[in-house]
Motif scaffolding. Structure first.
Motif, mmCIF file in Angstrom:
data_model
loop_
_atom_site.group_PDB
_atom_site.id
_atom_site.type_symbol
_atom_site.label_atom_id
_atom_site.label_comp_id
_atom_site.label_asym_id
_atom_site.label_seq_id
_atom_site.Cartn_x
_atom_site.Cartn_y
_atom_site.Cartn_z
ATOM 1 N N UNK A 81 0.822 -1.207 0.000
ATOM 2 C CA UNK A 81 0.000 0.000 0.000
ATOM 3 C C UNK A 81 0.861 1.266 0.000
ATOM 4 N N UNK A 82 1.958 1.223 0.738
ATOM 5 C CA UNK A 82 2.876 2.369 0.795
ATOM 6 C C UNK A 82 3.530 2.583 -0.561
ATOM 7 N N UNK A 83 3.657 3.821 -0.975
ATOM 8 C CA UNK A 83 4.407 4.157 -2.183
ATOM 9 C C UNK A 83 5.580 5.054 -1.786
ATOM 10 N N UNK A 84 6.657 4.950 -2.544
ATOM 11 C CA UNK A 84 7.821 5.809 -2.339
ATOM 12 C C UNK A 84 7.734 6.944 -3.351
ATOM 13 N N UNK A 85 7.467 8.126 -2.856
ATOM 14 C CA UNK A 85 7.247 9.280 -3.735
ATOM 15 C C UNK A 85 8.540 9.738 -4.392
ATOM 16 N N UNK A 86 8.398 10.354 -5.549
ATOM 17 C CA UNK A 86 9.531 11.035 -6.177
ATOM 18 C C UNK A 86 9.950 12.153 -5.229
ATOM 19 N N UNK A 87 11.178 12.083 -4.732
ATOM 20 C CA UNK A 87 11.572 13.002 -3.663
ATOM 21 C C UNK A 87 13.058 13.288 -3.745
ATOM 22 N N UNK A 88 13.435 14.553 -3.645
ATOM 23 C CA UNK A 88 14.840 14.934 -3.807
ATOM 24 C C UNK A 88 15.701 14.382 -2.677
ATOM 25 N N UNK A 89 15.166 14.254 -1.484
ATOM 26 C CA UNK A 89 15.949 13.729 -0.365
ATOM 27 C C UNK A 89 16.337 12.281 -0.602
ATOM 28 N N UNK A 90 15.414 11.496 -1.116
ATOM 29 C CA UNK A 90 15.710 10.102 -1.446
ATOM 30 C C UNK A 90 16.793 10.031 -2.508
ATOM 31 N N UNK A 91 16.697 10.918 -3.499
ATOM 32 C CA UNK A 91 17.642 10.886 -4.612
ATOM 33 C C UNK A 91 19.045 11.328 -4.218
ATOM 34 N N UNK A 141 6.890 0.050 8.568
ATOM 35 C CA UNK A 141 5.752 -0.294 9.425
ATOM 36 C C UNK A 141 4.795 -1.262 8.728
ATOM 37 N N UNK A 142 4.614 -1.085 7.424
ATOM 38 C CA UNK A 142 3.709 -1.988 6.713
ATOM 39 C C UNK A 142 4.288 -3.398 6.640
ATOM 40 N N UNK A 143 5.580 -3.517 6.369
ATOM 41 C CA UNK A 143 6.203 -4.838 6.354
ATOM 42 C C UNK A 143 6.147 -5.471 7.740
ATOM 43 N N UNK A 144 6.250 -4.641 8.748
ATOM 44 C CA UNK A 144 6.132 -5.113 10.131
ATOM 45 C C UNK A 144 4.735 -5.685 10.368
ATOM 46 N N UNK A 145 3.733 -4.957 9.917
ATOM 47 C CA UNK A 145 2.346 -5.394 10.102
ATOM 48 C C UNK A 145 2.036 -6.656 9.297
ATOM 49 N N UNK A 146 2.677 -6.784 8.146
ATOM 50 C CA UNK A 146 2.450 -7.965 7.304
ATOM 51 C C UNK A 146 3.226 -9.190 7.799
ATOM 52 N N UNK A 147 4.034 -8.997 8.812
ATOM 53 C CA UNK A 147 4.787 -10.116 9.378
ATOM 54 C C UNK A 147 6.084 -10.430 8.693
ATOM 55 N N UNK A 148 6.531 -9.554 7.781
ATOM 56 C CA UNK A 148 7.762 -9.810 7.036
ATOM 57 C C UNK A 148 8.993 -9.218 7.705
#
Length: 258
Positions: free
Chosen positions: A208-218, A245-252
């Motif tokens: 569900x989470x998306x990684x936005x186009x973001x200058x800090x990430x780049x 957090x989502x991977x945590x909730x999914x048990x991964x």
């Protein structure tokens, strides 16, 4: 838990995702082991002080029978790293594709986990199917497949899925996988279109989470920093925190709170 970050298409955020998931794990009090399985060595270059000698890299695990533990180096604010080297490109031609070589990383990680069973391992894969990527797929508990929001990446995701289907009879199991949308730009209709198509094909396996186009990430890798150290209040840091957090909730990503 062993998570391989893999896509046969370059430029989709494999290394960035490995780095920032590792940083998120460390911030939760669970510093992971990161393995750079890409001869290009982008993850190792972000470390900044990883050994440059092939004999101190993952190549020595394949070529010189050194243990994974011998090759680990400290990575402040992340955990530990086993660095890559350009010589890894030779692994396919040197060793072929027999069962022993394809399961080598899995066996090496089994030994490591005897001493440290709660430590997570994140594997940054090379962008092609060969001995190295197959080692990661055979060794991992699940795959995270970054998909940038363009139509060629959507095709690449389909190609990976078909590849995994071919491998399943050999592995005698279905590797759990999650599709992660990266470089997501809410101003572009194509980003939402790619997300909808991905969900139609893979349902709940799409994160569900998306990684936005973001200058800090780049820009954070060029500063030898993860996104949290570079700018913890940025959109990129927020996105990777949500992914963790989502991977945590999914048990991964079962973690021990400290």
């Amino acid at each position: 838990m062993r998570i391989a970050i893999f896509n046969q298409k370059g430029g989709v955020g494999k290394t960035t995702t490995t780095l920032n998931l590792g940083a998120a794990l460390n911030r939760s009090g669970n510093p992971p082991l990161l393995i750079d399985l890409d001869p290009q060595g982008h993850l190792s270059s972000i470390h900044g002080q990883a050994p440059l000698d092939a004999g101190q890299s993952l190549f020595a695990f394949f070529q010189d029978l050194r243990t994974l533990q011998e090759l680990e180096v400290e990575w402040e604010h992340i955990g530990r790293l086993i660095p890559a080297h350009q010589q890894l490109i030779k692994v396919d031609s040197i060793f072929g594709k027999g069962p022993a070589i394809l399961n080598k990383l899995r066996h090496g990680l089994d030994v490591l986990e005897e001493a440290n069973p709660e430590r997570h391992c994140l594997i940054d894969c090379c962008p092609y199917i060969g001995v190295l990527a197959l080692n990661a797929i055979f060794a991992c508990d699940c795959l995270v497949i970054p998909v940038s929001t363009d139509y060629l990446s959507l095709q690449a995701a389909d190609h990976i899925t078909r590849t995994l289907q071919v491998l399943e009879p050999v592995m005698k199991r279905r590797v759990p996988r999650y599709y992660l949308l990266t470089r997501f730009d809410r101003r572009r209709r194509m980003s939402e279109d790619v997300r909808n198509r991905l969900r139609e094909r893979y349902g709940d396996e799409v994160i569900d989470t998306v990684i936005s186009e973001n200058v800090t990430v780049a820009e954070s890798p060029s500063l030898n920093q993860d996104v949290f150290r570079h700018n913890a209040s940025s959109t990129g840091a927020h996105d990777y925190r949500k992914l963790f957090n989502e991977l945590l909730e999914r048990g991964s990503l079962p973690v021990t709170t400290r």
